[in-house]
Design a protein around this motif. Structure first.
Motif, PDB file in Angstrom:
ATOM      1  N   TRP A  48       0.847  -1.191   0.000  1.00 53.53           N
ATOM      2  CA  TRP A  48       0.000   0.000   0.000  1.00 53.53           C
ATOM      3  C   TRP A  48       0.884   1.244   0.000  1.00 53.53           C
ATOM      4  CZ3 TRP A  48      -5.352   0.304  -0.047  1.00 53.53           C
ATOM      5  CH2 TRP A  48      -6.053  -0.900   0.150  1.00 53.53           C
ATOM      6  N   ALA A  49       0.396   2.310  -0.616  1.00 49.68           N
ATOM      7  CA  ALA A  49       1.056   3.606  -0.562  1.00 49.68           C
ATOM      8  C   ALA A  49       0.003   4.679  -0.319  1.00 49.68           C
ATOM      9  CB  ALA A  49       1.823   3.893  -1.849  1.00 49.68           C
ATOM     10  N   PHE A  50       0.392   5.733   0.404  1.00 48.71           N
ATOM     11  CA  PHE A  50      -0.568   6.722   0.874  1.00 48.71           C
ATOM     12  C   PHE A  50      -0.029   8.134   0.690  1.00 48.71           C
ATOM     13  CE2 PHE A  50      -0.967   2.843   3.332  1.00 48.71           C
ATOM     14  CZ  PHE A  50      -2.321   2.579   3.287  1.00 48.71           C
ATOM     15  N   GLY A  51      -0.952   9.085   0.594  1.00 48.04           N
ATOM     16  CA  GLY A  51      -0.550  10.477   0.454  1.00 48.04           C
ATOM     17  C   GLY A  51      -1.733  11.403   0.502  1.00 48.04           C
ATOM     18  N   ARG A  52      -1.706  12.401  -0.396  1.00 43.44           N
ATOM     19  CA  ARG A  52      -2.694  13.479  -0.347  1.00 43.44           C
ATOM     20  C   ARG A  52      -2.995  13.992  -1.747  1.00 43.44           C
ATOM     21  NH1 ARG A  52      -3.250  18.195   3.676  1.00 43.44           N
ATOM     22  NH2 ARG A  52      -2.011  16.854   4.992  1.00 43.44           N
ATOM     23  N   ILE A  53      -4.248  14.346  -1.986  1.00 46.96           N
ATOM     24  CA  ILE A  53      -4.684  15.028  -3.205  1.00 46.96           C
ATOM     25  C   ILE A  53      -5.077  16.449  -2.831  1.00 46.96           C
ATOM     26  CG2 ILE A  53      -6.350  15.084  -5.096  1.00 46.96           C
ATOM     27  CD1 ILE A  53      -6.636  12.092  -4.841  1.00 46.96           C
ATOM     28  N   SER A  54      -4.534  17.431  -3.548  1.00 48.92           N
ATOM     29  CA  SER A  54      -4.814  18.835  -3.239  1.00 48.92           C
ATOM     30  C   SER A  54      -5.490  19.493  -4.434  1.00 48.92           C
ATOM     31  CB  SER A  54      -3.514  19.581  -2.912  1.00 48.92           C
ATOM     32  OG  SER A  54      -2.887  19.014  -1.787  1.00 48.92           O
ATOM     33  N   SER A  55      -6.628  20.124  -4.197  1.00 47.56           N
ATOM     34  CA  SER A  55      -7.370  20.805  -5.255  1.00 47.56           C
ATOM     35  C   SER A  55      -7.967  22.080  -4.690  1.00 47.56           C
ATOM     36  CB  SER A  55      -8.475  19.898  -5.811  1.00 47.56           C
ATOM     37  OG  SER A  55      -9.451  19.646  -4.811  1.00 47.56           O
ATOM     38  N   ASP A  56      -8.639  22.841  -5.549  1.00 49.16           N
ATOM     39  CA  ASP A  56      -9.282  24.072  -5.091  1.00 49.16           C
ATOM     40  C   ASP A  56     -10.339  23.794  -4.036  1.00 49.16           C
ATOM     41  OD1 ASP A  56      -7.712  25.474  -6.838  1.00 49.16           O
ATOM     42  OD2 ASP A  56      -9.222  25.562  -8.430  1.00 49.16           O
ATOM     43  N   GLY A  57     -10.889  22.588  -4.057  1.00 53.57           N
ATOM     44  CA  GLY A  57     -11.913  22.232  -3.077  1.00 53.57           C
ATOM     45  C   GLY A  57     -11.348  21.764  -1.749  1.00 53.57           C
ATOM     46  N   GLY A  58     -10.018  21.724  -1.620  1.00 51.24           N
ATOM     47  CA  GLY A  58      -9.402  21.261  -0.378  1.00 51.24           C
ATOM     48  C   GLY A  58      -8.577  20.013  -0.594  1.00 51.24           C
ATOM     49  N   ASP A  59      -8.128  19.426   0.489  1.00 46.47           N
ATOM     50  CA  ASP A  59      -7.294  18.227   0.440  1.00 46.47           C
ATOM     51  C   ASP A  59      -8.096  17.002   0.835  1.00 46.47           C
ATOM     52  OD1 ASP A  59      -5.246  19.892  -0.221  1.00 46.47           O
ATOM     53  OD2 ASP A  59      -4.320  19.898   1.771  1.00 46.47           O
ATOM     54  N   GLU A  60      -7.679  15.854   0.294  1.00 41.83           N
ATOM     55  CA  GLU A  60      -8.291  14.588   0.669  1.00 41.83           C
ATOM     56  C   GLU A  60      -7.223  13.508   0.691  1.00 41.83           C
ATOM     57  OE1 GLU A  60     -10.619  12.506  -2.470  1.00 41.83           O
ATOM     58  OE2 GLU A  60     -10.409  14.391  -3.560  1.00 41.83           O
ATOM     59  N   PRO A  61      -7.423  12.439   1.493  1.00 39.84           N
ATOM     60  CA  PRO A  61      -6.419  11.386   1.571  1.00 39.84           C
ATOM     61  C   PRO A  61      -6.401  10.544   0.300  1.00 39.84           C
ATOM     62  CG  PRO A  61      -8.329  10.801   2.873  1.00 39.84           C
ATOM     63  CD  PRO A  61      -8.557  12.209   2.398  1.00 39.84           C
ATOM     64  N   LEU A  62      -5.240   9.956   0.033  1.00 37.38           N
ATOM     65  CA  LEU A  62      -5.018   9.153  -1.169  1.00 37.38           C
ATOM     66  C   LEU A  62      -4.435   7.812  -0.762  1.00 37.38           C
ATOM     67  CD1 LEU A  62      -4.607   8.770  -4.285  1.00 37.38           C
ATOM     68  CD2 LEU A  62      -2.400   9.919  -3.983  1.00 37.38           C
ATOM     69  N   ALA A  63      -4.952   6.722  -1.326  1.00 40.68           N
ATOM     70  CA  ALA A  63      -4.418   5.385  -1.089  1.00 40.68           C
ATOM     71  C   ALA A  63      -4.382   4.625  -2.407  1.00 40.68           C
ATOM     72  CB  ALA A  63      -5.279   4.626  -0.081  1.00 40.68           C
ATOM     73  N   VAL A  64      -3.281   3.957  -2.671  1.00 40.16           N
ATOM     74  CA  VAL A  64      -3.169   3.084  -3.837  1.00 40.16           C
ATOM     75  C   VAL A  64      -2.647   1.734  -3.365  1.00 40.16           C
ATOM     76  CG1 VAL A  64      -2.826   4.959  -5.473  1.00 40.16           C
ATOM     77  CG2 VAL A  64      -0.850   3.894  -4.420  1.00 40.16           C
ATOM     78  N   ARG A  65      -3.051   0.675  -4.075  1.00 42.13           N
ATOM     79  CA  ARG A  65      -2.776  -0.691  -3.612  1.00 42.13           C
ATOM     80  C   ARG A  65      -2.114  -1.511  -4.709  1.00 42.13           C
ATOM     81  NH1 ARG A  65      -7.443  -5.216  -2.292  1.00 42.13           N
ATOM     82  NH2 ARG A  65      -6.089  -6.767  -1.266  1.00 42.13           N
ATOM     83  N   TRP A  66      -1.114  -2.310  -4.312  1.00 44.61           N
ATOM     84  CA  TRP A  66      -0.481  -3.301  -5.186  1.00 44.61           C
ATOM     85  C   TRP A  66      -1.069  -4.671  -4.840  1.00 44.61           C
ATOM     86  CZ3 TRP A  66       2.151  -4.433  -9.360  1.00 44.61           C
ATOM     87  CH2 TRP A  66       2.865  -5.623  -9.448  1.00 44.61           C
ATOM     88  N   ASN A  67      -1.691  -5.329  -5.836  1.00 46.76           N
ATOM     89  CA  ASN A  67      -2.338  -6.620  -5.608  1.00 46.76           C
ATOM     90  C   ASN A  67      -1.571  -7.779  -6.219  1.00 46.76           C
ATOM     91  OD1 ASN A  67      -2.766  -6.344  -8.331  1.00 46.76           O
ATOM     92  ND2 ASN A  67      -4.995  -6.089  -8.190  1.00 46.76           N
ATOM     93  N   GLY A  68      -0.317  -7.537  -6.607  1.00 46.18           N
ATOM     94  CA  GLY A  68       0.483  -8.572  -7.248  1.00 46.18           C
ATOM     95  C   GLY A  68       0.499  -8.467  -8.749  1.00 46.18           C
ATOM     96  N   ARG A  69      -0.405  -7.623  -9.306  1.00 41.97           N
ATOM     97  CA  ARG A  69      -0.478  -7.440 -10.759  1.00 41.97           C
ATOM     98  C   ARG A  69      -0.340  -5.977 -11.160  1.00 41.97           C
ATOM     99  NH1 ARG A  69      -4.566 -10.485  -9.132  1.00 41.97           N
ATOM    100  NH2 ARG A  69      -6.048  -8.792  -9.426  1.00 41.97           N
ATOM    101  N   SER A  70      -0.952  -5.077 -10.404  1.00 39.27           N
ATOM    102  CA  SER A  70      -0.938  -3.661 -10.768  1.00 39.27           C
ATOM    103  C   SER A  70      -1.211  -2.813  -9.542  1.00 39.27           C
ATOM    104  CB  SER A  70      -1.994  -3.369 -11.846  1.00 39.27           C
ATOM    105  OG  SER A  70      -3.298  -3.657 -11.341  1.00 39.27           O
ATOM    106  N   TRP A  71      -0.871  -1.519  -9.667  1.00 39.01           N
ATOM    107  CA  TRP A  71      -1.205  -0.529  -8.651  1.00 39.01           C
ATOM    108  C   TRP A  71      -2.478   0.194  -9.070  1.00 39.01           C
ATOM    109  CZ3 TRP A  71       1.342   0.564  -4.067  1.00 39.01           C
ATOM    110  CH2 TRP A  71       2.600  -0.037  -3.891  1.00 39.01           C
ATOM    111  N   ALA A  72      -3.385   0.391  -8.141  1.00 38.56           N
ATOM    112  CA  ALA A  72      -4.631   1.091  -8.444  1.00 38.56           C
ATOM    113  C   ALA A  72      -5.105   1.854  -7.213  1.00 38.56           C
ATOM    114  CB  ALA A  72      -5.712   0.117  -8.898  1.00 38.56           C
ATOM    115  N   ARG A  73      -5.777   2.968  -7.461  1.00 33.45           N
ATOM    116  CA  ARG A  73      -6.321   3.759  -6.369  1.00 33.45           C
ATOM    117  C   ARG A  73      -7.483   3.027  -5.720  1.00 33.45           C
ATOM    118  NH1 ARG A  73      -8.901   9.871  -6.668  1.00 33.45           N
ATOM    119  NH2 ARG A  73      -9.454   9.990  -4.459  1.00 33.45           N
ATOM    120  N   VAL A  74      -7.599   3.171  -4.398  1.00 38.15           N
ATOM    121  CA  VAL A  74      -8.649   2.525  -3.613  1.00 38.15           C
ATOM    122  C   VAL A  74      -9.403   3.595  -2.830  1.00 38.15           C
ATOM    123  CG1 VAL A  74      -9.134   0.875  -1.768  1.00 38.15           C
ATOM    124  CG2 VAL A  74      -7.343   0.376  -3.435  1.00 38.15           C
ATOM    125  N   ALA A  75     -10.722   3.465  -2.789  1.00 33.08           N
ATOM    126  CA  ALA A  75     -11.553   4.442  -2.077  1.00 33.08           C
ATOM    127  C   ALA A  75     -11.328   4.354  -0.572  1.00 33.08           C
ATOM    128  CB  ALA A  75     -13.024   4.197  -2.400  1.00 33.08           C
TER     129      ALA A  75
END
Length: 389
Positions: free
Chosen positions: A63-90
Motif C-alpha cells: 500500500w502507498a498513501f498520500g494526499r490530493i490537493s485541489s481548489d476544493g481542499g485536500d483529501e487522503p489518497l491510497a493506492v494498492r499493489w495486488n500482485g499485478r498492478s497498482w490502483a487507487r482505492v476508495a
C-alpha cells in the motif's frame, strides 16, 4: 472498492530495454553511471497529488498513501499493489486531509494515519481488514502524530504530542481501545518494531530539543539506549529522523548533525549502524555528495540499505553495503522534475518500492511508484504521457 480510473501502463519489454541502455558501464576513471529504476505506475488524477509513505507487506501486497490537493481542499489518497498492478482505492468519506504515515502487520491489518498539523487538520487512524477501510479512531485536534508501528491486530502504537501543555505522548491499541502511555524519558517521534517487546524509537530528551534520544520498549516500560558520544550542545547537536531494526544485531539509525552559525543552521547527514556489540558511524560518502538528511531508509535484502536523500542536487536513491556507496536514479516522465519521498523493501526479498510524484503532460503532479525489479513479469509499466492539447 477500486476506482475505475486506474494507472497508465507501458510494456515491460520497453522499460527493460530503456533500463539496459541507461545503466551502462562507465569508462575507467569516470564516475559510474547510476542505475535507473523504471516507473511501474503513475496516477491519472486531475489535481496535484503525491504519495508520501509506502508499506510493503509481501510480493503480492503493498500500500502507498498520500494526499490530493485541489481548489476544493485536500483529501487522503491510497493506492494498492495486488500482485499485478497498482490502483487507487476508495477511503471512507469525510476522513479529510491527507495521510502522513502507515504500517501493517499483514494484508488484513493495515493502518493509515493522518498525523494532524498544529491543531488544524483532523487526526485519525484508518484500518483495512482485507475487504474495506474504516475510521478506527479519532484524536482531539490538540494532538499531532509523528509515526506509528503496527505489530498485530491487537498491538498498535502511535507516537506524537499535544500542542497544549500536556506535552509528548504515545498511544497504544490493545484490540479494544486506545490508551495513553506516558513517555517520561522524552519525545518519541519515529519508531520501528521487531516484536511486541522490542520496539526502538528516536526523538529527544524531555525539555531539550538538542539532546537526541534512542529508546526501547521492553514490553513494560520505555528506557534509554546508550549511544556513542554525540554532540548535545545548543550550537552543535544531533537530530534523529528515523530508525530501522533488521534484527537485534542489525540496527540502522539516521539523522542530522546540526551546527549553528549565527542565525543559520548547517545540517550534515548522520548514519549509525549497530552490529550487536558496537555502534559505528558510517561515512566515506561519494565525493560529490552534499547530503544533509534522508527522507527514508530501508534494507536492500542483502545486508545493505537504500536511502532516499533530500534535495534536488542529489541522486534520488543512495545505496550502501560492505563499506561502499553507490547511486541510483528514478525514471521521470517529463524531464528532470520529480520527487521520491519514501522507500520500502518487501520482506525476505530484494524487491524495493519507491513512491513520490512526477509532473505529467497536463502540468499536474501525479502519484508515482518505481521499483528496482521492473523486469518482473508481474510488474507492468505506465505508458508515456499523452501530448498536451
Amino acid at each position: 472498492m477500486s476506482f475505475g480510473r486506474l494507472t497508465r501502463r507501458l510494456s515491460a519489454l520497453t522499460g527493460i530495454a530503456a533500463l539496459a541502455a541507461v545503466a551502462g558501464t562507465a569508462p575507467a576513471g569516470a564516475d559510474p553511471v547510476p542505475d535507473v529504476w523504471p516507473l511501474v505506475a503513475v496516477g491519472d488524477e486531475t489535481a496535484h497529488n503525491s504519495l508520501q509513505d509506502v508499506v510493503a507487506i509481501g510480493p503480492r501486497s503493498a500500500w502507498a498513501f498520500g494526499r490530493i490537493s485541489s481548489d476544493g481542499g485536500d483529501e487522503p489518497l491510497a493506492v494498492r499493489w495486488n500482485g499485478r498492478s497498482w490502483a487507487r482505492v476508495a477511503l471512507p468519506a469525510g476522513a479529510g486531509k491527507g495521510i502522513r504515515f502507515a504500517d501493517a502487520s499483514g494484508p488484513r491489518n493495515v493502518w493509515a494515519f493522518s498525523g494532524g498539523y498544529a491543531g488544524i487538520d483532523p487526526v485519525y487512524a484508518l484500518r483495512w481488514n482485507g475487504r474495506s477501510w474504516t475510521v478506527a479512531h479519532r484524536w482531539p485536534h490538540q494532538v499531532v502524530l509523528d509515526d506509528a508501528e503496527v505489530i498485530g491486530p491487537r498491538d498498535v502504537w502511535a507516537f506524537g504530542s499535544y500542542t497544549n501543555l500536556l506535552g509528548d505522548r504515545a498511544w497504544h491499541y490493545d484490540g479494544r481501545r486506545w490508551a495513553e502511555v506516558p513517555t517520561p524519558i522524552g519525545a518519541l517521534k519515529h519508531a520501528h518494531a521487531l516484536r511486541a517487546d522490542h520496539i526502538l524509537a528516536v526523538g529527544h530528551r524531555s525539555g531539550s530539543s538538542t539532546e537526541a534520544l534512542l529508546a526501547r520498549w521492553n514490553g513494560r516500560t520505555w528506557t534509554e539506549v546508550e549511544l556513542p558520544d554525540l554532540p548535545r550542545e545548543t550550537d552543535h547537536y544531533t537530530i534523529f529522523d528515523g530508525v530501522h531494526a533488521v534484527s537485534e544485531r542489525d540496527v540502522w539509525l539516521y539523522g542530522r548533525e546540526v551546527r549553528r552559525d549565527g542565525d543559520r543552521n548547517m545540517h550534515e547527514f548522520l548514519l549509525l549502524h549497530y552490529d550487536g556489540s558496537t555502534w559505528q558511524r558510517i561515512g566515506d560518502f561519494l565525493p560529490w555528495m552534499r547530503l544533509t538528511y534522508a527522507y527514508a531508509l530501508t534494507p536492500d535484502g542483502q545486508g545493505g540499505i537504500w536511502l532516499v536523500p533530500n534535495g534536488n542536487d542529489w541522486p534520488e536513491l543512495l545505496h550502501y553495503r560492505d563499506g561502499r556507496w553507490t547511486q541510483a536514479k528514478v525514471d521521470l516522465l517529463t524531464g528532470p522534475n520529480g520527487a521520491a519521498l519514501d522507500i520500502a523493501n518487501v520482506p525476505h526479498s530484494r524487491l524495493v518500492w519507491v513512491v513520490g510524484s512526477t509532473p505529467v503532460s497536463s502540468g499536474t503532479w501525479n502519484w508515482t511508484v518505481w521499483s528496482n525489479k521492473a523486469s518482473s513479469p508481474h510488474i507492468r509499466q505506465p505508458r508515456p504521457p499523452r501530448p498536451a492539447k
